[in-house]
Scaffold this motif. Structure first.
Motif, PDB file in Angstrom:
ATOM      1  N   GLY A   1      28.228  42.145  26.661  1.00 63.29           N
ATOM      2  CA  GLY A   1      28.846  41.009  27.266  1.00 63.29           C
ATOM      3  C   GLY A   1      30.480  41.552  26.836  1.00 63.29           C
ATOM      4  N   ILE A   2      31.332  41.398  28.028  1.00 71.67           N
ATOM      5  CA  ILE A   2      32.619  41.876  28.116  1.00 71.67           C
ATOM      6  C   ILE A   2      33.588  40.657  28.388  1.00 71.67           C
ATOM      7  CG2 ILE A   2      32.280  44.201  28.800  1.00 71.67           C
ATOM      8  CD1 ILE A   2      33.222  43.523  31.486  1.00 71.67           C
ATOM      9  N   GLU A   3      33.129  39.237  27.932  1.00 73.33           N
ATOM     10  CA  GLU A   3      33.999  38.191  28.148  1.00 73.33           C
ATOM     11  C   GLU A   3      35.410  38.343  27.236  1.00 73.33           C
ATOM     12  OE1 GLU A   3      33.945  33.402  27.321  1.00 73.33           O
ATOM     13  OE2 GLU A   3      32.043  34.799  26.769  1.00 73.33           O
ATOM     14  N   ASN A   4      35.216  38.933  26.009  1.00 74.20           N
ATOM     15  CA  ASN A   4      36.552  38.973  25.205  1.00 74.20           C
ATOM     16  C   ASN A   4      37.242  40.213  25.789  1.00 74.20           C
ATOM     17  OD1 ASN A   4      37.201  41.059  22.712  1.00 74.20           O
ATOM     18  ND2 ASN A   4      38.226  39.060  22.798  1.00 74.20           N
ATOM     19  N   GLU A   5      36.791  41.226  26.304  1.00 72.29           N
ATOM     20  CA  GLU A   5      37.350  42.138  26.934  1.00 72.29           C
ATOM     21  C   GLU A   5      38.394  41.805  28.079  1.00 72.29           C
ATOM     22  OE1 GLU A   5      34.700  42.611  25.622  1.00 72.29           O
ATOM     23  OE2 GLU A   5      34.698  44.227  24.150  1.00 72.29           O
ATOM     24  N   ASN A   6      37.602  40.934  28.890  1.00 72.19           N
ATOM     25  CA  ASN A   6      38.227  40.359  30.180  1.00 72.19           C
ATOM     26  C   ASN A   6      39.185  39.305  29.911  1.00 72.19           C
ATOM     27  OD1 ASN A   6      36.521  41.804  32.135  1.00 72.19           O
ATOM     28  ND2 ASN A   6      35.116  39.929  32.268  1.00 72.19           N
ATOM     29  N   ASP A   7      39.180  38.674  28.715  1.00 77.97           N
ATOM     30  CA  ASP A   7      40.204  37.812  28.339  1.00 77.97           C
ATOM     31  C   ASP A   7      41.311  38.339  27.954  1.00 77.97           C
ATOM     32  OD1 ASP A   7      40.737  34.732  27.455  1.00 77.97           O
ATOM     33  OD2 ASP A   7      41.127  35.951  25.786  1.00 77.97           O
ATOM     34  N   PHE A   8      41.202  39.384  27.165  1.00 75.10           N
ATOM     35  CA  PHE A   8      42.391  40.203  26.583  1.00 75.10           C
ATOM     36  C   PHE A   8      42.898  40.825  27.553  1.00 75.10           C
ATOM     37  CE2 PHE A   8      44.328  44.216  25.129  1.00 75.10           C
ATOM     38  CZ  PHE A   8      45.034  43.639  24.331  1.00 75.10           C
ATOM     39  N   PHE A   9      42.584  41.634  28.313  1.00 78.76           N
ATOM     40  CA  PHE A   9      43.455  42.187  29.543  1.00 78.76           C
ATOM     41  C   PHE A   9      43.951  41.456  30.611  1.00 78.76           C
ATOM     42  CE2 PHE A   9      40.558  45.615  27.775  1.00 78.76           C
ATOM     43  CZ  PHE A   9      41.344  46.600  27.308  1.00 78.76           C
ATOM     44  N   ARG A  10      43.389  40.255  30.920  1.00 76.30           N
ATOM     45  CA  ARG A  10      43.837  39.328  31.867  1.00 76.30           C
ATOM     46  C   ARG A  10      45.155  38.750  31.062  1.00 76.30           C
ATOM     47  NH1 ARG A  10      40.582  36.524  35.695  1.00 76.30           N
ATOM     48  NH2 ARG A  10      38.470  37.238  36.006  1.00 76.30           N
ATOM     49  N   ARG A  11      45.119  38.577  29.812  1.00 72.08           N
ATOM     50  CA  ARG A  11      46.263  37.932  29.389  1.00 72.08           C
ATOM     51  C   ARG A  11      47.420  38.863  28.760  1.00 72.08           C
ATOM     52  NH1 ARG A  11      45.116  32.786  27.156  1.00 72.08           N
ATOM     53  NH2 ARG A  11      42.855  32.361  27.111  1.00 72.08           N
ATOM     54  N   GLN A  12      47.134  40.007  29.037  1.00 77.02           N
ATOM     55  CA  GLN A  12      48.409  41.287  28.883  1.00 77.02           C
ATOM     56  C   GLN A  12      49.146  41.446  30.172  1.00 77.02           C
ATOM     57  OE1 GLN A  12      49.745  43.270  26.477  1.00 77.02           O
ATOM     58  NE2 GLN A  12      48.304  42.027  24.847  1.00 77.02           N
ATOM     59  N   PRO A  13      50.403  40.849  29.965  1.00 76.86           N
ATOM     60  CA  PRO A  13      51.379  41.233  30.993  1.00 76.86           C
ATOM     61  C   PRO A  13      51.637  42.494  31.324  1.00 76.86           C
ATOM     62  CG  PRO A  13      52.392  40.295  29.231  1.00 76.86           C
ATOM     63  CD  PRO A  13      51.105  40.176  29.001  1.00 76.86           C
ATOM     64  N   GLN A  14      51.373  43.511  30.336  1.00 76.32           N
ATOM     65  CA  GLN A  14      51.900  44.932  30.561  1.00 76.32           C
ATOM     66  C   GLN A  14      50.699  45.620  31.089  1.00 76.32           C
ATOM     67  OE1 GLN A  14      52.665  46.409  26.584  1.00 76.32           O
ATOM     68  NE2 GLN A  14      54.504  45.359  26.555  1.00 76.32           N
ATOM     69  N   VAL A  15      49.505  45.014  31.332  1.00 79.33           N
ATOM     70  CA  VAL A  15      48.335  45.733  32.045  1.00 79.33           C
ATOM     71  C   VAL A  15      48.459  45.558  33.378  1.00 79.33           C
ATOM     72  CG1 VAL A  15      45.787  46.040  31.864  1.00 79.33           C
ATOM     73  CG2 VAL A  15      46.950  45.606  29.753  1.00 79.33           C
ATOM     74  N   ARG A  16      48.390  46.667  34.147  1.00 82.10           N
ATOM     75  CA  ARG A  16      48.368  46.575  35.518  1.00 82.10           C
ATOM     76  C   ARG A  16      46.977  46.189  36.204  1.00 82.10           C
ATOM     77  NH1 ARG A  16      52.217  51.941  37.075  1.00 82.10           N
ATOM     78  NH2 ARG A  16      53.758  51.665  35.603  1.00 82.10           N
ATOM     79  N   ARG A  17      47.162  45.528  37.280  1.00 80.55           N
ATOM     80  CA  ARG A  17      45.779  45.609  37.876  1.00 80.55           C
ATOM     81  C   ARG A  17      45.272  46.681  38.579  1.00 80.55           C
ATOM     82  NH1 ARG A  17      46.298  42.251  34.867  1.00 80.55           N
ATOM     83  NH2 ARG A  17      46.030  39.839  34.579  1.00 80.55           N
ATOM     84  N   THR A  18      46.017  47.652  38.755  1.00 87.78           N
ATOM     85  CA  THR A  18      45.533  48.810  39.613  1.00 87.78           C
ATOM     86  C   THR A  18      44.922  49.847  38.301  1.00 87.78           C
ATOM     87  OG1 THR A  18      47.817  49.510  39.316  1.00 87.78           O
ATOM     88  CG2 THR A  18      47.219  48.725  41.316  1.00 87.78           C
ATOM     89  N   VAL A  19      44.734  49.302  37.163  1.00 87.07           N
ATOM     90  CA  VAL A  19      43.888  50.125  35.931  1.00 87.07           C
ATOM     91  C   VAL A  19      42.676  50.181  36.454  1.00 87.07           C
ATOM     92  CG1 VAL A  19      43.222  50.117  33.599  1.00 87.07           C
ATOM     93  CG2 VAL A  19      45.489  49.636  34.491  1.00 87.07           C
ATOM     94  N   TRP A  20      41.986  51.488  36.317  1.00 85.26           N
ATOM     95  CA  TRP A  20      40.537  51.623  36.297  1.00 85.26           C
ATOM     96  C   TRP A  20      39.794  51.198  35.157  1.00 85.26           C
ATOM     97  CZ3 TRP A  20      37.837  52.866  40.841  1.00 85.26           C
ATOM     98  CH2 TRP A  20      38.677  53.281  41.795  1.00 85.26           C
TER      99      TRP A  20
END
Length: 405
Positions: A140-159
């Motif tokens: 389960g990647i609930e924690n991973e999804n939450d962390f990367f959603r909250r990071q303003p530096q992480v672009r949505r075009t990341v693979w």
């Protein structure tokens, strides 16, 4: 004189804010630029590596079962290749990236433990690839999804991808065609998308599908080979936040045909009807129409798909290509495509993962049924398992090459 003074003060007031543009500057050498992150399950004994950065040592041993290990690739300033020439890039024998690892209870916890070991501040603005191990994805990647959603530096075009083995192995791979491992992995995904062998499923697309009420998310499923080459083995599909199955490579083409994603990039090999001659058909263009209706209280979906492509190879020169042979070959491909499409849909139905977004079609075109049967419990996956599907595929061979026989 007073008018000139007022004008000077006014001009100074306008220019002064422009002079403060670099007040919060940070030199690139003072940043730890993260290019890729790999996430694995921690092994027994790894809890000894935990520092007291975010918590007090000596916690409940049962909590150690949820430990994760992250592996990051950090760009080394001055060693990243700037071109194809021999004079650019890192000196001989020096690696352009620094691979580090850390352990923690969550993504942020592990990264904070890693930050404690670095002089520069971790920077995610140039993050290009996130690799999840299959074990992490199935947990389960609930924690991973939450962390990367909250990071303003992480672009949505990341693979974000799922690795068949350990994510750390991909982080430590040394491909021969690229000096920076992350760039080779990124090129593998980008070129596959351009050649029609992978849909455009960036991190932002996965987040959108994962948040939709009538659709589930999916990610590229990669396998690292012996020579550090990376195989696109299929797609990992999810139910809520857990990976519940994976497709084959050819089934990526089936998915893209159903969703009308172009260009076509996959080929199929089969025997020409009535002969022992094998031929290869490569899809070039796809059209698809999806409609949903309600039959006997259940959802019924009709998929009409048109596929155009080329005949790229024929194993026997003595077998002539005539209109009759082409017609029989088209019918053969159509029959196999119908079976393949149904098999993929049934596979995802069994796992309760609607990666096609049929639920979104139902929600848009059958709102009364959705509000009555699905919305109260918000359990579209159960309805998806009971959904009936009709698939109708039409294949047209447009070109047979420069040879006429």
């Amino acid at each position: 004189m007073w008018q000139n003074l007022i004008k000077q003060i006014f001009v100074f007031a306008l220019v002064a804010p422009l002079l403060t543009g670099c007040w919060d500057r940070l030199e690139i050498e003072d940043r730890a630029v993260v290019l890729a992150i790999g996430i694995d399950k921690a092994k027994p004994g790894d809890e000894k590596e935990i520092s007291n950065t975010t918590h007090i040592l000596g916690q409940d041993p049962e909590a150690n079962k949820v430990l994760i290990r992250i592996t990051v690739q950090i760009a080394v300033p001055g060693r990243i290749p700037l071109g194809t020439g021999s004079g650019s890039g890192s000196p001989s024998g020096q690696k352009p990236v620094w691979v580090l690892t850390s352990v923690g209870y969550t993504i942020d916890d592990a990264l904070l433990n890693l930050q404690q070991q670095l002089a520069g501040k971790l920077f995610y603005g140039h993050l290009r690839v996130i690799v999840l191990s299959e074990a992490i994805a199935k947990k389960g990647i609930e924690n991973e999804n939450d962390f990367f959603r909250r990071q303003p530096q992480v672009r949505r075009t990341v693979w974000m991808v799922v690795s068949k083995g350990n994510a750390a192995d991909l982080m430590k791979a040394t491909p021969q065609m690229e000096r920076v491992p992350t760039l080779y992995l990124l090129a593998t995904l980008e070129h596959a998308r351009e050649m029609g062998r992978l849909p455009n499923i960036f991190l932002g697309v996965f987040f959108s599908a994962n948040s939709a009420k009538g659709q589930e998310g999916m990610l590229p499923y990669l396998d690292l080979k012996k020579e550090s080459n990376i195989e696109l083995a299929g797609m990992a599909y999810f139910r809520n936040d857990k990976m519940v199955g994976s497709t084959t490579a050819l089934q990526i083409g089936h998915y893209m045909a159903i969703k009308e994603i172009n260009p076509g990039g996959y080929s199929v090999i089969m025997e020409m009807p009535g002969t022992k001659t094998t031929a290869i058909f490569k899809s070039k263009h796809r059209k698809s129409q999806i409609t949903t209706t309600i039959r006997n209280g259940n959802v019924h979906t009709i998929i009409k798909c048109q596929i155009e492509g080329d005949l790229t190879e024929k194993s026997n020169e003595e077998v002539l290509i005539s209109k009759e042979n082409l017609k029989k070959l088209e019918e053969k491909i159509q029959g196999d495509a119908n079976v393949g499409f149904r098999k993929l849909i049934q596979q995802t139905q069994k796992d309760g993962s609607d990666i096609f977004g049929f639920g979104e079609y139902v929600r848009a075109t059958q709102p009364t049924y959705w509000n009555r049967e699905v919305k109260p419990n918000e359990r579209w996956e159960d309805q998806y398992k009971e959904m009936s599907v009709d698939v109708k595929v039409q294949v047209k061979i447009r070109r047979i090459g420069t040879k006429t026989n």
